[in-house]
Structures are given as C-alpha cells and as structure tokens.
Design an enzyme around this catalytic site. Sequence first.
Site, PDB file in Angstrom:
ATOM      1  N   GLY A  24       0.871   6.207  -5.798  1.00 35.02           N
ATOM      2  CA  GLY A  24       0.281   7.065  -6.821  1.00 35.02           C
ATOM      3  C   GLY A  24       0.652   6.566  -8.200  1.00 35.02           C
ATOM      4  O   GLY A  24       0.996   5.390  -8.383  1.00 35.02           O
ATOM      5  N   THR A  36       4.444  10.013 -11.631  1.00 36.26           N
ATOM      6  CA  THR A  36       4.833  10.752 -10.428  1.00 36.26           C
ATOM      7  C   THR A  36       5.935   9.991  -9.693  1.00 36.26           C
ATOM      8  O   THR A  36       6.887  10.598  -9.182  1.00 36.26           O
ATOM      9  CB  THR A  36       3.621  10.965  -9.489  1.00 36.26           C
ATOM     10  OG1 THR A  36       2.483  11.307 -10.259  1.00 36.26           O
ATOM     11  CG2 THR A  36       3.886  12.041  -8.458  1.00 36.26           C
ATOM     12  N   CYS A  85      -6.053   0.201  -7.677  1.00 35.59           N
ATOM     13  CA  CYS A  85      -4.850  -0.196  -8.412  1.00 35.59           C
ATOM     14  C   CYS A  85      -4.820  -1.703  -8.658  1.00 35.59           C
ATOM     15  O   CYS A  85      -4.122  -2.173  -9.543  1.00 35.59           O
ATOM     16  CB  CYS A  85      -3.610   0.236  -7.641  1.00 35.59           C
ATOM     17  SG  CYS A  85      -3.632  -0.335  -5.937  1.00 35.59           S
ATOM     18  N   GLU A  98       5.129  -2.908   0.989  1.00 35.83           N
ATOM     19  CA  GLU A  98       4.455  -2.460   2.198  1.00 35.83           C
ATOM     20  C   GLU A  98       3.812  -3.693   2.824  1.00 35.83           C
ATOM     21  O   GLU A  98       3.897  -4.788   2.301  1.00 35.83           O
ATOM     22  CB  GLU A  98       3.398  -1.411   1.847  1.00 35.83           C
ATOM     23  CG  GLU A  98       4.008  -0.157   1.239  1.00 35.83           C
ATOM     24  CD  GLU A  98       3.016   0.982   1.086  1.00 35.83           C
ATOM     25  OE1 GLU A  98       1.796   0.729   1.082  1.00 35.83           O
ATOM     26  OE2 GLU A  98       3.477   2.122   0.975  1.00 35.83           O
TER      27      GLU A  98
END
Length: 477
Positions: A225, A229, A281, A458
């Site tokens: 995100g 945040t 992104c 990831e």
Amino acid sequence: MKMLNYINGTLVAPISGDYLDNTDPSTGEIFSYVPDSDERDVQLAYEAANAAFPTWSKMAKSKRSAIMMKVASLLLENLDRFAKAESQDNGKPVWLAESVDIPRAASNFEFYATAILHDSAETHEMEDVALNYTMRQPLGVVGCISPWNLPLYLFSWKIAPALASGNCVIAKPSEVTPLTAYLLSEICIEAGMPAGVLNIVHGLGPKVGEAMIVHPDIPAISFTGGTATGKHIARQAAPMFKKLSLELGGKNPNLIFADCDFEKMIKTTLRSSFANQGEICLCGSRILVEESIYTQFKERFVEEVRKLKVGHPSGDVNMGAIVSKGHMEKVQSYIELGKEEGGTVLCGGNRVYPEGYEGGFYLEPTVIEGLDYDCRTNQEEIFGPVVTIMPFKTDEEALMYANSTKFGLAATVWTSNLNRAHKVAAELHTGIVWINTWLLRDLRTPFGGVKQSGVGREGGFEALRFFTEPKNVCIKF
Ligand code: NDP
C-alpha cells in the site's frame, strides 16, 4: 449485493451488522455493499485460524499443494466472471483483468503450490564434530493487507506463499475493491480449503487492518500500500517485534538513451505510463530522455498518447476509469500542481465524460514537460495517468535525476549499449531494474523496493522465507 466475510470456512455477516457502500467507478454508482467489520471479526478470524493451524501446518505438502492447485484451476474456470467483477470494482478494462489480473492470481496459487514441493533445507557440516540442519517452520497466524490497484493479483501474491508454507491467514483486501476477494472465498469453499485456514475480513484499514496489526498473537504482517500507511504500520508493529514485509509507493524513472530501439521503446513506454490508468506501483512516471532525441521523443510520444482511447471498461479502450472519485481528484490536484510549478501540459489534463457514463471517474492520459527534477510533481507519487518528460545530457545526470526521490521501487532503462545497461543498472537505487522491457516478471525473482518504497522482498523463495522462521538444529557426533 451484500458481500460477506469468510471466517472459519463459512460466509458470515460482520458482527456490527454494518456495511459500506461499494462504488462502480465506471458509472459513479453504488453497486454492492461490503462488510464494515471491526476487531471482533478479526478476533473470530484469529480463533478460527489458530484452531486450524496445527492440522494445516502438519499436512503433507502434496495435500496442501493439491488444494491450492484446485483454487487456481477454479479461478481460471471462472475467468470471465472474475474479470468482469474486477473491472466493475476497480475501473480497469475488462480485457486487462481477463489477460493479466485473474490469470496472474491463478499463477500465484500454482507457483507457490508447486514451489513447496521443490523446496529444501540447508545443512552445515562441522567436519567430524557436528551437523547443523536448518528447519523452516511456519509462523502461525499471519496477516495480509493489500491495496486497490491490482486487487486479486496482489491479494493472492501474499496469501499464496503464506498458505503454501503452512501458515493460516487473516487477509484484508482494500475496502475500495473487495469483490474478487469475496468471490475467492466462494472458490476456496468449493476447492475444499479446510475451515479457518484462510479468513477474509472486509472493512476499513483503520479498523480491520489496525486490529490485525496490533493483535498480540499475529506475528507477521505482509502489507502492500502507500508509504504513509506503511510508516504507521511499522510504528505500531515494531515494539511488538512483528515480522514485516512492506511493499510501498514508487516514483519510477524511465531512462531513455539515444541508442535505444526507438519503436520498441515508444510502444512499451506508452504501456509503462498508462497501463491500468497509471495505477500500478511499477509505472514509470518520470520519463528522462537523452537530449539528442528529446524533441523526436516528445513529438512521437504525444502523438501516440493522443490516440489512446479512454472509455467504459467493457469497451475496446486503452484506459478505463480511475478507481474512485477521491483518487481522481487527487490526481487532478497533481496536474494543477504541475502547472503551478511551471510545467506545460502537452496533452491530456482533463476529465473525460464518455456518453452514457458521465458519472464515472475518467481522466485523459496526461504528459507534462518543463518541470525541475526536484519539484513536488517530480518527487511525489501521483499514481494515475500522469507522466512528466525531461531531457538529460549525460549518464551521470540521468542517474542523478533518477535517484533523486525518496522512493526506490523500479526503474526502466532503454539502451542498446550493453556496457551502459550494466553500469546504469548497478547505479540505480531501486529494487527492480528493467532493461529494454517493462513489467516482465519471472515469479522466482525477488520483488520489492529500497528507501521509502519498502522493506523486505516478496516473490519466489523470498516470500517463503518471509513466511517461515529458520531454526538451526545442531547435533554433536
Ligand atoms: P493504502 O496504504 O491507503 O491502503 C493499502 C491497504 O492498507 C488497504 O487495504 C487499506 O485499507 C489498508 N490500511 C489503511 N490504513 C490502515 C491501517 N491503519 N492499518 C492497517 N491497514 C490499513 O494504499 P492504497 O490502497 O491507496 O494503494 C495505493 C498505494 O499502494 C500506492 O502508494 C502504491 O504505490 C502502493 N502499491 C505498492 C506496490 C508495491 O508492490 N510496492 C504495489 C501496488 C500498490 P482500506 O483501503 O480498506 O481502508
């Protein structure tokens, strides 16, 4: 239509009984309702996940794998339904959801379902003194939180490695785009996923997400995100010593050198600028062009951008609707900022009102030039169909511009000079570099950013490592 939470293997209403409106961005109208869950639903999900953990984590990998493969094949069997739902929720063209988002979600399940069958542990021998072996054990009940831009694609990118490595999961999709996560819960039931292994709790970040982050018995959070945040999550989770994977914002540069394959570059740069309405992104939003081809690039690029069709996502369009009114207004405010900072809008800049869908949130693809590299428009993430173009003179200058932001997610380099490609790739402060391509992903490779684009990686075995804890066992002979 009212969506439901997926807790302990069944579809249930939120404890509060409250629902949030879910808007179709292509029309601006409410078309469904999403549970407004809170910490009580998260606690129920936790209890179900915790109860399921001993069986799921000890289940033979081949059996876990088979259940996940079933989820993947059901996703593909329902491709059409999922693609339409993703498009209605997010505003992206149906053809894009059908060719990218949903097949990729299925691949995420397939990839990790098969990866665990080929994984192995390390041993470290101490000659004839002792033998060490390293176990990789699942963490327990983990939390996965994902954003609205690639809803099922990113949701499954987290859930799949978490489940495959033996964890039970509480997952929260963005409340802006919850529909395919809800449909996924139906598919998990059909695939025979044991109750409690995956729990999907819908609702607002500050309520549901927050309850996951501060839950004392959830030891790891995988979050994708915004950077703001991400900072908040890091602040909350650090004193609890949680494992965190944070995939955050970007302000990615494209470095275009005069020696590149011009046609290939133009075609791909259109895509890297405006695919998914620029709401990826990884989109390249700062286009840096070597001075000697700047005018040629500018004229041709603007000519091609003007040809892009914006319209209802079900049609033959290049771009659909922006995800929400609020986000559209944010993007518009950045176009205004670009003008205030001295930029010239070469094309676009306006809202679009397709016939019959005037209430939808559509924006023209926008190209701005004439801005300094360090102005706000060139430093802050816009996350929409807006790019800036800027000339550079030398490799050093291009790199200085490219590395000047607080972000460091991805960069794209266009050159036919092999030496330059290697040198520039090594000097870029980003987690990902594409040379003469964009968004080409091998799921085995690490994915993530540096600086304020995130922490951790990831992808491939990196994700399996994140979702497991290494334990060394030393046996003395
Ligand atoms: P947000 O950070 O606003 O939200 C992301 C998720 O976090 C949503 O599910 C949101 O819930 C939830 N959330 C919000 N507040 C909290 C909180 N206090 N605690 C826990 N969870 C919370 O991002 P967006 O949804 O606006 O997504 C866009 C951003 O995502 C962009 O910055 C983009 O660059 C980034 N992104 C990064 C990627 C990467 O791989 N690096 C890939 C894709 C996007 P809800 O929306 O329901 O309130």
